[in-house]
Design a protein around this motif. Structure first.
Motif, PDB file in Angstrom:
ATOM      1  N   ALA B 138      13.041   3.447  29.283  1.00 49.17           N
ATOM      2  CA  ALA B 138      13.898   4.637  29.326  1.00 49.17           C
ATOM      3  C   ALA B 138      13.833   5.413  28.009  1.00 49.17           C
ATOM      4  O   ALA B 138      13.525   4.840  26.964  1.00 49.17           O
ATOM      5  N   PRO B 139      14.122   6.730  28.075  1.00 50.02           N
ATOM      6  CA  PRO B 139      14.098   7.523  26.839  1.00 50.02           C
ATOM      7  C   PRO B 139      14.978   6.923  25.742  1.00 50.02           C
ATOM      8  O   PRO B 139      14.653   7.014  24.577  1.00 50.02           O
ATOM      9  N   ASP B 140      16.117   6.308  26.159  1.00 47.78           N
ATOM     10  CA  ASP B 140      16.948   5.666  25.130  1.00 47.78           C
ATOM     11  C   ASP B 140      16.830   4.139  25.229  1.00 47.78           C
ATOM     12  O   ASP B 140      17.736   3.402  24.856  1.00 47.78           O
ATOM     13  N   GLY B 141      15.695   3.671  25.754  1.00 48.62           N
ATOM     14  CA  GLY B 141      15.479   2.228  25.914  1.00 48.62           C
ATOM     15  C   GLY B 141      14.963   1.575  24.646  1.00 48.62           C
ATOM     16  O   GLY B 141      14.777   2.224  23.605  1.00 48.62           O
ATOM     17  N   ILE B 142      14.703   0.273  24.772  1.00 51.99           N
ATOM     18  CA  ILE B 142      14.308  -0.519  23.596  1.00 51.99           C
ATOM     19  C   ILE B 142      12.995  -0.031  22.984  1.00 51.99           C
ATOM     20  O   ILE B 142      12.865   0.094  21.770  1.00 51.99           O
TER      21      ILE B 142
END
Lengths: 348, 581
Positions: B138-142
């Motif tokens: 995800a765009p704000d994933g790890i």
């Protein structure tokens, strides 16, 4: 004395049956015995939890029966019910608004009758396939801070700020159908002239993404992949309460698209009375209240009180008037064609 | 002295009959539980038009095939699916090979723990694993978070495309390559490598001339299995594809289940199956050319004779780069397998209403409470375990003789039988489900457990045969001949020589069969009943309404149970010995 011919006797019996009062015919239906088992096909998650808590105990207490569940998606449930038409392994199955209408037409499930006591309180729209148990209309959902002005019309989807930010909901799927149908209606078409809907959807390209479920849509909102979509208002309210407080559930002037969960009694069930009572209990006040409280689903019966703190999330009787309904049987017959067309012309 | 002709004939006939006898059990099981439902699918594909209530037997029509083959859209989806499956296979092999080598080199006392790396993901529901990949990419994933520390990104386009689906499918299927490779790699004597080194071969040369060729039978099994499974994948492709990726498995599901258009779905299934089998045939032919020693009785042959010689510059480069590259690939493989699971465990404590929400809103134990209060999860878990054990035992019982028939006996029709035995792997699960559903509802009703057992046996048999064939090929026949020369009869040879030699292969096949059955959801969801719901179907059922983090809690608990079971087993059975030849 002339003896009556067998054929004449048969006609008389048939005529008596047709002319007999409803209650007389129903007495022929086997009454439940303790130990009978009602098989219910339903979605998992909160839906299953609510019926287990608010429907099953009352039914079991009244008849000493057992209730078992077949859990899963509508597709598998419907496929199985169609394969077993006339000798079903389910007694009650839950379908969506257009599948339920089609299932009655196809002789897979029964049309609603007054044998379900609480059916008398159903809104007319909720009594057209099986027994509507929850309204769950679909509308435009968007990030409030990304809108230059509140959305008041389906035409606002074409505003510049949404260019490339619209997550188109997939067809088949109620949300995708709602987008298609409402765009068609807004721009002069309808379910019989769906080209308008397809043309307008095409105009919304490029899409930020194609979303396949509410879960998927909220994920795209959260991760800034998309800012606007068409989804169920109830599920949007749940998201708004928790992870997505910054979204708005639009109430366009053209109306919001009707959608509904429908409980259907299968044709040929051996547990007719239990099935009817099951649905009766589902339409009762405690169950409806639980649905409103836990899932923000709107009641389909007019005899329940909508709690004050839920009035901005649940459809009031006045708002029911603003639900836009279509010829769902026609839509069911076109599902395959529209689905294929969506894949080729819109998603591709 | 010339042998009397009739005596020679008797011997040939006897050998053929033994081969046929060994091939019979699996053939009978597959005829009853697979060929008949598939005949239903075949009949459906010959329907001129769709009518869910019409008779099964109708005047045959080629209309559906004309529709599928004459439509560029369908052909494009089939081609894209094959390319996707090819990509998944390449990634799985690239990452799976170093992982299998690592497993072989891990000291025996740590091996059980090392196996956890591949067994735990396999025991985690595919829906949950796919969600883990979403949280990873995800765009704000790890991944973006880590790249952000280096000032790179964030990349917003990593999700909802073919690349994301490829990564997700590699995460799901890579363990199958590892298990297949592990079996043959650990069966190779280290003395072979030592011999090569003593002759002056550099590490890269040892790899290219010894390690790699010796692993080819396992690699062949892994490639075929992963390719066929990836080409029929549905769940991960749906979740990670975000509606943009369309595979033929998804198209079959849509036509069959959503549109109730069984004829088109059946024709599409059969076209796709033929395409997949064509690929498998090419793989088998290529590998047959690459491994001429495999079909040479006694293990004598011209190992690596057909592998091209490497330019010396490349060998020197690989000597330098190889160790680093293999470490990087190993780390990537372990991270890909475990990171999504870590995210799943974290999510199980997250106080959010939706399973896919990446924000951590607060610590809660309520999802565990909901799971534990709801006894259905326990019942479903026990059903899954019973079903997995039952199908593993039945599949092993028929697959072991089948593997011997394939490797050691030649009789007319054996090649055709081998294709037939592998067929269930190449068909989308949804097609098997539709065939079985039609059959069960039209002709008879089986007790739910037996019906599901039959389907699960069909699904796991190709894995078992594929792994066991690789193991039987590795058996040292000289030991059997030595035993025979010392007077051991066939039964004694089987129990004292063959079975111990096969133990690792049987263990690998059992694990794979158990895990495949335990995680199966596509076909099972069609045949599940009120009294017979499995854990994956239960989780899938939850996901059809709204994915709550209860599914993460169930998965985390399954992982914990697996860990405990492995450690207990290791204490009493010494898992390292189970895997050691």
């Amino acid at each position: 004395m002339t003896l009556m011919k067998r054929r004449t006797f048969g006609k008389l019996v048939l005529g008596t049956g047709v002319a007999a009062p409803f209650s007389f015919v129903r007495s022929a239906i086997a009454q439940p015995k303790p130990g009978d088992e009602l098989i219910v096909g339903i979605w998992g998650g909160a839906q299953e939890r609510i019926v287990r808590e608010f429907v099953e105990p009352a039914l079991v207490e009244k008849y000493g029966c057992k209730v078992s569940y077949v859990l899963g998606g509508t597709g598998e449930r419907r496929a199985r019910a169609y394969a077993e038409r006339g000798r079903p392994s389910f007694d009650v199955i839950y379908l969506n608004i257009y599948e339920s209408r089609q299932a009655v037409t196809d002789g897979v499930t029964q049309a609603p009758t007054d044998a379900v006591e609480n059916a008398q309180y159903l809104y007319p729209l909720a009594k057209m396939g099986g027994y509507g148990v929850a309204f769950n209309p679909a509308t435009i959902i968007y990030k409030t801070d990304k809108a230059s002005a509140p959305i008041t019309s389906w035409k606002d989807l074409f505003n510049d700020e949404w260019k490339g930010r619209f997550a188109v909901p997939q067809v088949p799927g109620m949300e995708g159908m709602a987008a298609l149908l409402m765009l068609a209606k807004t721009y002069g078409g309808d379910e019989f002239n769906i080209d308008v809907g397809f043309d307008k959807l095409k105009e919304l390209k490029p899409f930020a993404a194609v979303q396949t479920s509410a879960e998927n849509a909220w994920q795209m909102f959260e991760q800034d992949i998309a800012d606007i979509t068409v989804e169920f208002g109830s599920l949007a309210n749940i998201a708004k309460d928790s992870t997505l407080p910054g979204i708005t559930i639009a109430d366009p002037t053209e109306g919001i698209c009707a959608a509904m969960n429908v409980a259907c009694i299968t044709t040929g069930t051996q547990n007719q009375v239990l099935a009817e009572e099951w649905i009766n209990l589902h339409l009762s006040e405690p169950c409806m209240q639980a649905y409103m409280r836990q899932t923000y689903y709107s009641p389909t019966v007019n005899n329940v009180v909508i709690p004050d703190d839920l009035k901005d999330k649940i459809l009031t009787p006045e708002q029911m008037e603003r639900l836009v309904s279509f010829d769902w049987e026609h839509i069911a017959s076109k599902q395959s064609e529209w689905s294929s067309r969506f894949t080729r012309e819109i998603a591709g | 002295m010339v042998q009397p002709l009739h005596a020679g004939n008797r011997r040939v006939i006897s050998q053929r009959n033994i081969g046929r006898g060994l091939a019979t059990p699996v053939t009978l099981v597959l005829i009853a539980a697979f060929a008949v439902p598939m005949a239903v699918v075949m009949l459906l594909s010959l329907h001129g038009y769709s009518d869910p209530f019409g008779p099964l037997f109708r005047t045959p029509s080629a209309a559906q095939y004309a529709t599928v083959l004459g439509d560029f859209f369908y052909l494009k989806v089939v081609l894209e699916t094959l390319l996707l499956a090819g990509g998944v296979t390449v990634v799985s092999v690239l990452l799976g090979y170093p992982l299998a080598l690592w497993l072989v080199s891990v000291p025996a006392r740590w091996r059980a723990l090392a196996f956890v790396v591949i067994l735990i993901p396999l025991l985690t529901n595919v829906v949950v694993r796919s969600l883990g990949i979403v949280l990873l990419l995800a765009p704000d994933g790890i991944l973006n978070g880590v790249l952000g520390w280096f000032g790179i990104g964030p990349f917003r386009g990593m999700l909802y495309n073919y690349g994301a689906v490829c990564v997700a499918l590699a995460q799901v299927f890579m363990p199958y390559v590892v298990l297949a490779l592990y079996d043959v790699l650990q069966g190779t004597s280290p003395r072979v490598h030592e011999a090569a080194e003593s002759l002056g071969a550099s590490p890269s040369m040892v790899f290219w001339t010894v390690r790699f060729p010796m692993a080819l039978p396992g690699l062949r099994a892994g490639i075929v299995v992963v390719f066929l499974m990836a080409s029929t994948a549905y769940v991960s492709a749906t979740i990670l594809g975000g509606g943009r990726v369309l595979t033929s498995g998804m198209l079959v599901y849509r036509e069959a289940i959503v549109n109730l258009n069984y004829p088109v779905a059946a024709a599409l299934t059969l076209v796709m199956t033929l395409a997949s089998l064509g690929f498998s045939g090419v793989v088998l032919l290529v590998f047959r050319r690459l491994t001429p020693w495999v079909n040479n009785a006694g293990g004598q042959g011209r190992a690596a004779a057909t592998l091209p010689a490497l330019p010396i510059a490349l060998v020197r480069t690989m000597d330098v780069v190889g160790p680093i590259l293999s470490k990087v690939l190993l780390a990537a493989a372990i991270l890909l397998l475990l990171l999504p699971l870590y995210l799943v465990v974290m999510q199980s404590f997250n106080d959010v209403p939706q399973a896919s929400s990446a924000k951590f809103m607060g610590f809660t134990l309520k999802w565990y409470q909901l799971v534990l209060e709801n006894g259905n999860y326990t019942a479903a878990f026990l059903n899954s375990v019973r079903l997995a054990i039952g199908s593993t035992l039945v599949a092993l019982a028929v697959s072991i003789p089948a593997a011997f028939a394939l490797v050691r006996f030649r009789f007319p029709g054996i090649s055709g039988l081998a294709v037939f035995w592998a067929l269930p792997l190449s068909l989308p699960g949804v097609a098997i489900g539709v065939g079985m559903l039609q059959l069960l509802s039209i002709f008879f009703r089986l007790p739910p457990f037996l019906g599901l057992l039959a389907v699960h046996v069909v699904i796991v048999i190709p894995f078992c045969i594929s792994l066991l064939v690789a193991s039987v090929m590795q058996l040292d026949r000289s030991q059997e001949e030595a035993a025979a020369s010392l007077g051991a009869n066939a039964v004694q040879r089987f129990f004292r020589i063959i079975l111990p030699g096969l133990a690792p292969g049987i263990a690998a096949a059992s694990i794979m069969a158990f895990l495949t059955s335990f995680g199966e959801v596509t076909v099972t969801s069609f045949l599940t009943t009120a009294r017979m719901t499995t854990l994956p179907v239960r989780i899938y059922a939850d996901s059809t309404f709204m994915l709550e983090p209860t599914i993460h809690a169930v998965s985390a608990m399954t992982m914990l149970l697996t860990l405990i079971a492995l450690f207990v087993l290791n204490k009493f059975l010494r898992l390292d010995r189970l895997y050691a030849r």
